[in-house]
Structure formats: C-alpha cells, structure tokens
Design a protein around this motif. Structure first.
Motif, mmCIF file in Angstrom:
data_model
loop_
_atom_site.group_PDB
_atom_site.id
_atom_site.type_symbol
_atom_site.label_atom_id
_atom_site.label_comp_id
_atom_site.label_asym_id
_atom_site.label_seq_id
_atom_site.Cartn_x
_atom_site.Cartn_y
_atom_site.Cartn_z
ATOM 1 N N VAL A 5 0.823 -1.222 0.000
ATOM 2 C CA VAL A 5 0.000 0.000 0.000
ATOM 3 C C VAL A 5 0.852 1.266 0.000
ATOM 4 N N GLN A 6 2.167 1.095 0.145
ATOM 5 C CA GLN A 6 3.008 2.295 0.079
ATOM 6 C C GLN A 6 3.645 2.466 -1.300
ATOM 7 N N ARG A 7 3.349 1.546 -2.188
ATOM 8 C CA ARG A 7 3.860 1.670 -3.552
ATOM 9 C C ARG A 7 2.804 2.318 -4.439
ATOM 10 N N GLY A 8 2.951 3.588 -4.681
ATOM 11 C CA GLY A 8 2.082 4.273 -5.632
ATOM 12 C C GLY A 8 0.831 4.868 -5.043
ATOM 13 N N LEU A 9 0.483 4.482 -3.822
ATOM 14 C CA LEU A 9 -0.773 4.960 -3.250
ATOM 15 C C LEU A 9 -0.508 6.156 -2.331
ATOM 16 N N PRO A 10 -0.979 7.348 -2.704
ATOM 17 C CA PRO A 10 -0.783 8.492 -1.813
ATOM 18 C C PRO A 10 -1.508 8.270 -0.478
ATOM 19 N N ILE A 11 -0.973 8.857 0.577
ATOM 20 C CA ILE A 11 -1.480 8.567 1.924
ATOM 21 C C ILE A 11 -2.962 8.947 2.071
ATOM 22 N N ARG A 12 -3.392 10.024 1.391
ATOM 23 C CA ARG A 12 -4.798 10.419 1.548
ATOM 24 C C ARG A 12 -5.740 9.406 0.914
ATOM 25 N N LEU A 67 -4.964 6.209 0.766
ATOM 26 C CA LEU A 67 -4.914 5.068 1.687
ATOM 27 C C LEU A 67 -5.947 5.251 2.804
ATOM 28 N N ILE A 68 -5.963 6.413 3.432
ATOM 29 C CA ILE A 68 -6.892 6.557 4.558
ATOM 30 C C ILE A 68 -8.342 6.688 4.086
ATOM 31 N N PHE A 109 -8.991 2.483 2.633
ATOM 32 C CA PHE A 109 -8.529 1.240 3.265
ATOM 33 C C PHE A 109 -8.802 1.263 4.766
ATOM 34 N N SER A 138 -7.157 -0.744 8.288
ATOM 35 C CA SER A 138 -5.988 -1.547 8.632
ATOM 36 C C SER A 138 -6.334 -2.567 9.696
#
Lengths: 275, 121
Positions: free
Chosen positions: A159-166, A168-169, A172, A174
């Motif tokens: 999820v840290q490859r290519g996915l901006p943090i905003r 992600l939240i 997704f 966790s």
C-alpha cells in the motif's frame, strides 16, 4: 536446469499463453520455479520439470506457466495515465453511456492494484458525475494472483507503492499490518481467469480495456493477436490503454493512436468488429 | 539544490535516508530529535523534512506543531516516517500539517515514490 527443460518451459509458455521466456536468464527462471517446486512437494526444479514432461497433470502444467508470468505491479502505476483516466476518459465515457454502466476491464490485473486504482479514480470522478455508473472487471492468467486480488488485502509495503497517503486513509482499513480495501470498492469488481490468447468474444463489450506492461513479455505474433482480440471487444467509442511506449498501432492496423504518449488507443473503424 | 532535513533518533535510518535522498538530488542535513530539528530550521529552513515520530527530547508531532508557528515554518513539505501505522495516528499527522506519511519499514523505492507524491520531485 538442463537446456532441454529450459526449451520445454519456453515452448509451453509460448504455445499455451504466448509468453516469451528468455532462457538465458536461468537464475530468474529458477527463482520463479523454486517456490512452486517446494509448494508442490518436489525435491527439486528438475523433478518438477520431469513431472511436467510426463504431461499427465494439466493443473501442474498451468501452475508452471503461471509462475512465469510477471505480476510486479503497484497502485496508480504511471500516475499520469490515471489522472487522465479520471479527469478526461471517465467523464467522456460516462456521457457517452448516458446513465448505462461504463464497463472497464483490467485484462491482466495481476494482484488487483490496477483495477482497484481505477475504482478509486472512478470514486473521485463520481463527484462531478452524479449519474455515472461504472462496472469493473479484473482478469488474469494466474489463479493465485486472482485469489489475492479478490481478497483486497495488501501488505504495508504494497500500500506504500504508488498509493498516496490520503487515498490510503480514504479507501482502506488496517488490521495489524494488513490493509483491506473498502468493501464498497472490492464488491464493485468482478473477477475471472482469462487467457488472452483464447477467444474473448464471450466476454462482452467494454468501454475501456487496460493491458499495461504485458506486451513486452509476449511473443510478438501473439501480442498482435491479443491486441486484435481486445480491439474486437471494445465498444464503438471504447479505448484501449497500453503501457507507455509499448507500441500498439505499430503492431496492428486494428488500433488507432488517440494519445500515444499515454498509451491510449481506439479501434480503427475499418477493423471488423468481433462477431 | 533542494534541501531536506532528516530527523530521526536512529543513526542507521538517517544514513539510509540520506543515501536515497542524495541520489534523487537533495542536499541533506540531519537532526536526532525535534529540538535539534527546530534549531536547524531556525538557522536555515529546509525545503523538505523527513520526520520520525517517536524520539527523545521532542517528538516529531510536537516538532511539527512548533515548526508551523515559526516564521517561514509553513514552507517545508513534511513527510512523516515512523513505525506508527494506525489510521488515527496518520490522520493526526496529516491534520497537523504533514503532506505524506511513510510507515516503517520502508525502502528506497517507497521513499522516492512518497517524495514524488508530496510534489517534491
């Protein structure tokens, strides 16, 4: 591996799935087959290949071919393409479809990051397109990849490859160090195992088909046939999205470049539509 | 050349981050806690800050909140880089003014991609 086994492997991959295997990259090939040999309880890759050579176990043969498929992928791979899809292609297709679902197919979806990226992009585009409906389809040659894709579960690395943090939240949840894509997005995707060298005409028409980072691994003759098969499944206004700089119109007259730098093509009107 | 302040109490992490960020064209300064980082920023405000959360003396979140009160302290793009990986913590970091967020462990690919996502490349 023996030269005979390497030749057998290359021939199987080429004839069954159109995959090009570079037999001089022995180390790479062995690193793909070793985990499969272990999983299938063979003492070695040689023993695995001996069983494949006997040809009695169709499932094993496909497992070997699947092990040779590349499934290295990331969320929003080639970011600019997804921005263009969100801001330009999806609104245009939604208007064309006038409230009927826009059908989008990730034709070699591997572990699902591409089709989920499309679904996230559509969520963002939807704010400006209140009446738009989107249907997502993910297919791959590899059952193992499809199982993972369908689970919607990703590691913290993935999820840290290519996915901006905003994003992600926003999309997704966790659970410990595993990240689960929201059920709303996951349930919007339908999955199927598809070998792109087979007849595709039963799959219906699509407004957008993606086949990115696949052509370079296909035998060129097969690559052309696959492109023509996909062109045949495009709706009259549909677009095919290839990886950047993967050719397309150079490989077949069925395609006409729409935005070649982004890898976007339409079907040439002169190309016969699939039956 | 863009400058990046790497703030982490682990010398190993600072070294790894420095190597990756120098490769993508940043000039690096290092700080081992928030207080040291604040002193750096008062001397020369960096373009970017890679920021650990849990550190002695002053933690990353407190540093970020203090930084934003400083003259010129709105300018640096802040990328958290921490073992904290709960959604609540991530939201708190973003609400406090971070632009991107890396969950440890990370590698060079992630660091570079996150700097790109933060608009730093």
């Amino acid at each position: 591996m023996t030269p005979e086994d390497l030749d057998l492997l290359a021939e199987l991959c080429r004839s069954r799935a159109g995959l090009r295997v570079e037999i001089d990259k022995t180390y790479l090939i062995e690193s793909r087959l070793a985990p499969l040999a272990r999983r299938e309880s063979f003492a070695s890759i040689d023993a695995l290949m001996a069983a494949v050579r006997l040809g009695r176990d169709g499932r094993l043969l496909w497992a070997v071919i699947e092990a040779m498929t590349l499934n290295d992928t990331t969320f929003f791979r080639d970011r600019k393409v997804f921005d263009h899809i969100r801001d330009t292609l999806l609104p245009a297709l939604a208007r064309r479809r006038e409230g009927k679902p826009v059908r989008i197919w990730s034709a070699a979806c591997a572990t699902g990051q591409e089709v989920y990226s499309l679904a996230m992009a559509a969520e963002e585009a939807r704010d400006a397109l209140p009446n738009a409906r989107f249907e997502f389809f993910g297919s791959d040659l590899s059952e193992r990849c499809l199982e993972k894709a369908q689970s919607g579960l990703y590691t913290q690395f993935e999820v840290q490859r290519g996915l901006p943090i905003r994003q992600l939240i926003a999309h997704f949840e966790s659970q410990d160090e595993t990240w689960a894509i929201s059920p709303r997005i996951r349930q919007g995707v339908r999955w199927r195992r598809v070998n792109l060298v087979d007849d595709l005409s039963g799959l219906g028409r699509f407004d957008m088909i993606l086949l990115r980072h696949v052509l370079p691994d296909l035998d060129p003759t097969v690559g052309r046939r696959v492109l023509e098969g996909l062109a045949g499944q495009l709706s009259s206004h549909g677009v095919l999205v290839l990886g950047p700089l993967e050719g397309g119109a150079e490989l077949t007259g069925a395609l006409r470049p729409a935005d070649p730098l982004l890898g976007i093509f339409t079907r040439d009107p002169a190309f016969r539509a699939a039956a | 050349m863009k400058t990046c302040l790497v703030v982490d109490d682990s010398r190993v992490i600072r070294k790894v981050a420095r190597r990756v960020l120098e490769d993508i064209g940043f000039e690096i300064a290092e700080a081992a806690d928030g207080m040291e980082a604040l002193a750096w920023c008062r001397t020369a405000m960096p373009d970017a800050i890679l920021l650990d959360w849990n550190m002695p003396v002053m933690n990353g979140l407190e540093f970020l909140q203090r930084l934003r009160q400083e003259p010129g302290g709105q300018a640096p793009v802040v990328v958290f880089c921490t073992v904290e990986n709960s959604l609540d913590r991530i939201r708190l970091a973003l609400d406090s003014g971070a632009t991107e967020y890396i969950m440890k462990p990370f590698d060079g690919g992630i660091l570079e991609a996150k700097f790109a996502a933060a608009g730093l490349l």
